[in-house]
Design a protein around this motif. Structure first.
Motif, mmCIF file in Angstrom:
data_model
loop_
_atom_site.group_PDB
_atom_site.id
_atom_site.type_symbol
_atom_site.label_atom_id
_atom_site.label_comp_id
_atom_site.label_asym_id
_atom_site.label_seq_id
_atom_site.Cartn_x
_atom_site.Cartn_y
_atom_site.Cartn_z
ATOM 1 N N ILE A 15 98.896 77.441 17.552
ATOM 2 C CA ILE A 15 97.861 77.087 16.584
ATOM 3 C C ILE A 15 96.979 76.027 17.229
ATOM 4 O O ILE A 15 97.360 74.858 17.317
ATOM 5 N N PRO A 16 95.797 76.432 17.718
ATOM 6 C CA PRO A 16 94.919 75.462 18.390
ATOM 7 C C PRO A 16 94.438 74.384 17.420
ATOM 8 O O PRO A 16 94.159 74.665 16.250
ATOM 9 N N PHE A 17 94.341 73.148 17.908
ATOM 10 C CA PHE A 17 93.827 72.070 17.075
ATOM 11 C C PHE A 17 92.374 72.325 16.698
ATOM 12 O O PHE A 17 91.959 72.032 15.589
ATOM 13 N N SER A 18 91.595 72.885 17.616
ATOM 14 C CA SER A 18 90.163 73.055 17.375
ATOM 15 C C SER A 18 89.861 74.125 16.331
ATOM 16 O O SER A 18 88.898 73.989 15.572
ATOM 17 N N THR A 19 90.641 75.182 16.294
ATOM 18 C CA THR A 19 90.427 76.271 15.320
ATOM 19 C C THR A 19 91.785 76.763 14.830
ATOM 20 O O THR A 19 92.285 77.785 15.287
ATOM 21 N N PRO A 20 92.391 76.053 13.887
ATOM 22 C CA PRO A 20 93.734 76.427 13.441
ATOM 23 C C PRO A 20 93.821 77.815 12.818
ATOM 24 O O PRO A 20 94.892 78.400 12.775
ATOM 25 N N GLN A 21 92.718 78.359 12.351
ATOM 26 C CA GLN A 21 92.755 79.712 11.787
ATOM 27 C C GLN A 21 92.854 80.771 12.878
ATOM 28 O O GLN A 21 93.224 81.907 12.596
ATOM 29 N N ALA A 22 92.566 80.423 14.109
ATOM 30 C CA ALA A 22 92.651 81.370 15.229
ATOM 31 C C ALA A 22 94.020 81.245 15.882
ATOM 32 O O ALA A 22 94.173 80.703 16.960
ATOM 33 N N ARG A 23 95.019 81.740 15.213
ATOM 34 C CA ARG A 23 96.404 81.635 15.687
ATOM 35 C C ARG A 23 96.698 82.744 16.683
ATOM 36 O O ARG A 23 96.182 83.845 16.558
ATOM 37 N N PHE A 24 97.550 82.433 17.633
ATOM 38 C CA PHE A 24 97.959 83.406 18.625
ATOM 39 C C PHE A 24 99.450 83.659 18.463
ATOM 40 O O PHE A 24 100.266 82.823 18.831
ATOM 41 N N ALA A 25 99.816 84.788 17.889
ATOM 42 C CA ALA A 25 101.219 85.175 17.760
ATOM 43 C C ALA A 25 101.561 85.947 19.030
ATOM 44 O O ALA A 25 101.169 87.094 19.195
ATOM 45 N N ILE A 26 102.261 85.281 19.947
ATOM 46 C CA ILE A 26 102.488 85.904 21.253
ATOM 47 C C ILE A 26 103.929 86.316 21.495
ATOM 48 O O ILE A 26 104.266 86.736 22.584
ATOM 49 N N GLY A 27 104.770 86.221 20.498
ATOM 50 C CA GLY A 27 106.158 86.662 20.676
ATOM 51 C C GLY A 27 106.934 85.687 21.534
ATOM 52 O O GLY A 27 107.146 84.551 21.148
ATOM 53 N N GLU A 28 107.305 86.115 22.729
ATOM 54 C CA GLU A 28 108.100 85.282 23.626
ATOM 55 C C GLU A 28 107.175 84.553 24.596
ATOM 56 O O GLU A 28 106.177 85.101 25.039
ATOM 57 N N MET A 29 107.555 83.318 24.914
ATOM 58 C CA MET A 29 106.778 82.572 25.895
ATOM 59 C C MET A 29 107.650 81.530 26.576
ATOM 60 O O MET A 29 108.659 81.094 26.021
#
Length: 175
Positions: free
Chosen positions: A126-140
């Motif tokens: 969840i980026p601080f700059s745009t929290p609505q632009a979440r990246f669900a990336i599974g495993e990392m």
């Protein structure tokens, strides 16, 4: 079980962020399971990892848990595959470092970029700059030198009234 060889360059390392994060997560799981009477925590409470970029929420995978054979099925095959991949890469990396140590004077070698790493499953960035632009990336894999803080909680869901990246690209005729 075959004993893993560890390079001398890695033997004396202690990563305080790694140790603190794992301990924090273990204590949080203990409290959630009712281990401390009178301190209830909702089951959805997770360890939140803060980086310079944003917050990362996910399940911390124990890379050292080899005691029991995990049964792969439809629900967990990605996580088990990724865990085995990361463990295999670490073992291969250690073999390369051992070869370097055998070919050189160990006292003249210096390990750089030696941060530990953690494996996350069900990771969401969840980026601080745009929290609505979440990246669900599974495993990392997250290298611990990227961690600036930890907390516990549950990130609120993204606001539904904001356009998604897919909507944005579609609006720009790029999708």
């Amino acid at each position: 079980m075959e004993e893993r060889r560890s390079p001398a360059l890695l033997n004396q390392r202690v990563d305080m962020k790694y140790a603190t994060l794992l301990t924090f997560n273990d204590v949080l799981e203990h409290i959630k399971s009712g281990g401390i009477p009178g301190i209830p925590l909702p089951a959805e409470t997770k360890t939140l990892i803060l980086t310079q970029f944003g917050t990362i929420e996910g399940d911390i995978v124990n890379l050292d848990n080899d005691e029991q054979e995990e049964v792969m099925d439809e629900s967990n095959w990605r996580a088990i595959f990724f865990k085995n991949l990361v463990n295999g890469v670490a073992e291969s990396r250690n073999e390369v470092i051992l070869d370097w140590e055998n070919q050189n004077d160990v006292d003249k070698l210096k390990l750089i970029n030696d941060a530990s790493y953690i494996l996350l499953s069900n990771a969401v960035i969840i980026p601080f700059s745009t929290p609505q632009a979440r990246f669900a990336i599974g495993e990392m894999v997250l290298f611990t030198d990227q961690i600036v803080g930890i907390s516990a909680g549950k990130t609120p869901p993204a606001a539904d009234d904001r356009p998604s990246w897919k909507d944005h690209l579609h609006h720009m005729n790029m999708a």
